[in-house]
Design an enzyme around this catalytic site. Structure first.
Site, PDB file in Angstrom:
ATOM      1  N   ALA A  64      43.584  19.213 -12.493  1.00  0.00           N
ATOM      2  CA  ALA A  64      43.322  18.754 -13.860  1.00  0.00           C
ATOM      3  C   ALA A  64      43.432  17.228 -13.967  1.00  0.00           C
ATOM      4  O   ALA A  64      42.464  16.538 -14.298  1.00  0.00           O
ATOM      5  CB  ALA A  64      44.293  19.432 -14.830  1.00  0.00           C
ATOM      6  N   ASP A 112      44.452  28.928 -18.620  1.00  0.00           N
ATOM      7  CA  ASP A 112      45.495  28.270 -17.829  1.00  0.00           C
ATOM      8  C   ASP A 112      46.789  28.226 -18.666  1.00  0.00           C
ATOM      9  O   ASP A 112      46.762  27.805 -19.826  1.00  0.00           O
ATOM     10  CB  ASP A 112      45.000  26.844 -17.509  1.00  0.00           C
ATOM     11  CG  ASP A 112      45.867  26.119 -16.506  1.00  0.00           C
ATOM     12  OD1 ASP A 112      46.516  26.777 -15.680  1.00  0.00           O
ATOM     13  OD2 ASP A 112      45.859  24.866 -16.546  1.00  0.00           O
TER      14      ASP A 112
HETATM   15  P1  13P Z   1      47.335  18.715 -12.159  1.00  0.00           P
HETATM   16  O1  13P Z   1      47.082  18.214 -13.536  1.00  0.00           O
HETATM   17  O2  13P Z   1      48.533  18.092 -11.549  1.00  0.00           O
HETATM   18  O3  13P Z   1      46.128  18.636 -11.295  1.00  0.00           O
HETATM   19  O4  13P Z   1      47.696  20.267 -12.306  1.00  0.00           O
HETATM   20  C1  13P Z   1      46.702  21.147 -12.750  1.00  0.00           C
HETATM   21  C2  13P Z   1      47.265  22.498 -12.976  1.00  0.00           C
HETATM   22  O5  13P Z   1      48.067  22.999 -12.216  1.00  0.00           O
HETATM   23  C3  13P Z   1      46.786  23.243 -14.145  1.00  0.00           C
HETATM   24  O6  13P Z   1      47.504  24.420 -14.333  1.00  0.00           O
END
Ligand code: 13P
Length: 273
Positions: free
Chosen positions: A225, A79
């Site tokens: 996340a 990510d």
């Molecule tokens: P959030 O933490 O807002 O759920 O975003 C997760 C995300 O996009 C990881 O790349």
């Protein structure tokens, strides 16, 4: 099946897949228990900071062993890879998919590093995601208007050869200060002229109906996340506050269950069943 094929399949079917970040064995277990219970596939994501925390080899092998042990169909994804070097390290460690995030660089530079990663990933048969536009990261001002421009998205995809594109349409990473407003019209326009599956970052805190509408308009991968961290830590604090238990094998399971419950809810949502 490769992740590229799965994303294409889901694009055709008009549904999405959940891409859940994990941080330790416990959050991974919560995600996998949910996937197992629903018989849903999942993308397991690691950010650079989580890779540094766990160590690349442990992180990759933990995810792989977890998928196998729980009997879940899933893929391991980097990510927000900040550089082609990090993407290569992850590919070498066995990741199925990498994101190269050049979104804060000038357009031409974003194209250049993204193309480099696409070329690298080819020999691994790996999926590549890139980002165009501004999606606020933790601590960044979410009011900056840097929405993805549809024509630029079309050109970016054509010039880089990526498999999936993260778009800026009004989401942000972390907790929202107020309910997000998504530019769904823009999402439809991007989707109409870009052939690849689209990715929604900042999936935490998006109301269910808004998320469904985004999926109807071309979102195929939903990143989550903050909600998982929050569910885990809230329940863990609750347990710690209410007992003197020092056996961590008794302390963690309620927090794992809290993640499982959250993920079940999100998986049901994105599957559009
Ligand atoms: P959030 O933490 O807002 O759920 O975003 C997760 C995300 O996009 C990881 O790349």
């Amino acid at each position: 099946m490769t992740l590229q094929d799965k994303l294409s399949q889901y694009k055709t079917e008009g549904r999405a897949i959940l891409a859940a970040n994990f941080y330790n064995y416990e959050t991974l277990a919560g995600i996998l228990k949910a996937a197992k219970e629903l018989d849903e596939p999942v993308i397991l994501q690691l950010s650079e900071s989580s890779i540094n925390y766990l160590g690349l080899e442990v992180a990759a092998k933990l995810a792989r062993a977890g998928l196998s042990q729980f009997g879940v169909e899933g893929w391991l994804h980097l990510d927000h890879g900040a550089s082609p070097e990090l993407a290569l390290r992850c590919l070498d460690a066995g990741f199925d998919s990498v994101m190269i995030d050049g979104s804060e660089k000038p357009f031409e530079e974003n194209i250049r590093i993204t193309r480099k990663v696409v070329e690298m990933a080819r020999s691994f048969g790996a999926n590549v995601e890139a980002e165009l536009g501004f999606i606020a990261k933790l601590g960044q001002d979410e009011d900056i208007d840097g929405f993805t421009k549809p024509e630029q998205a079309r050109d970016f995809v054509a010039q880089t050869g990526i498999n999936a594109l993260a778009v800026a349409i009004g989401t942000a990473h972390g907790f929202y200060k107020q309910e997000p407003k998504l530019d769904l019209e823009r999402l439809s326009q991007i989707n109409a002229i870009t052939p690849v599956p689209l990715v929604l970052h900042g999936g935490s805190g998006i109301p269910d109906e808004m998320l469904r509408n985004a999926i109807k308009r071309g979102i195929v991968k939903v990143n989550l996340a903050t909600d998982s961290k929050n569910a885990f830590m809230k329940e863990l604090k609750n347990v710690l506050f209410n007992s003197d238990e020092i056996d961590l094998r008794k302390t963690f399971p309620p927090a794992i269950d809290a993640v499982k419950k959250l993920i079940i809810n999100k998986m049901q949502l994105v599957s559009m069943k």
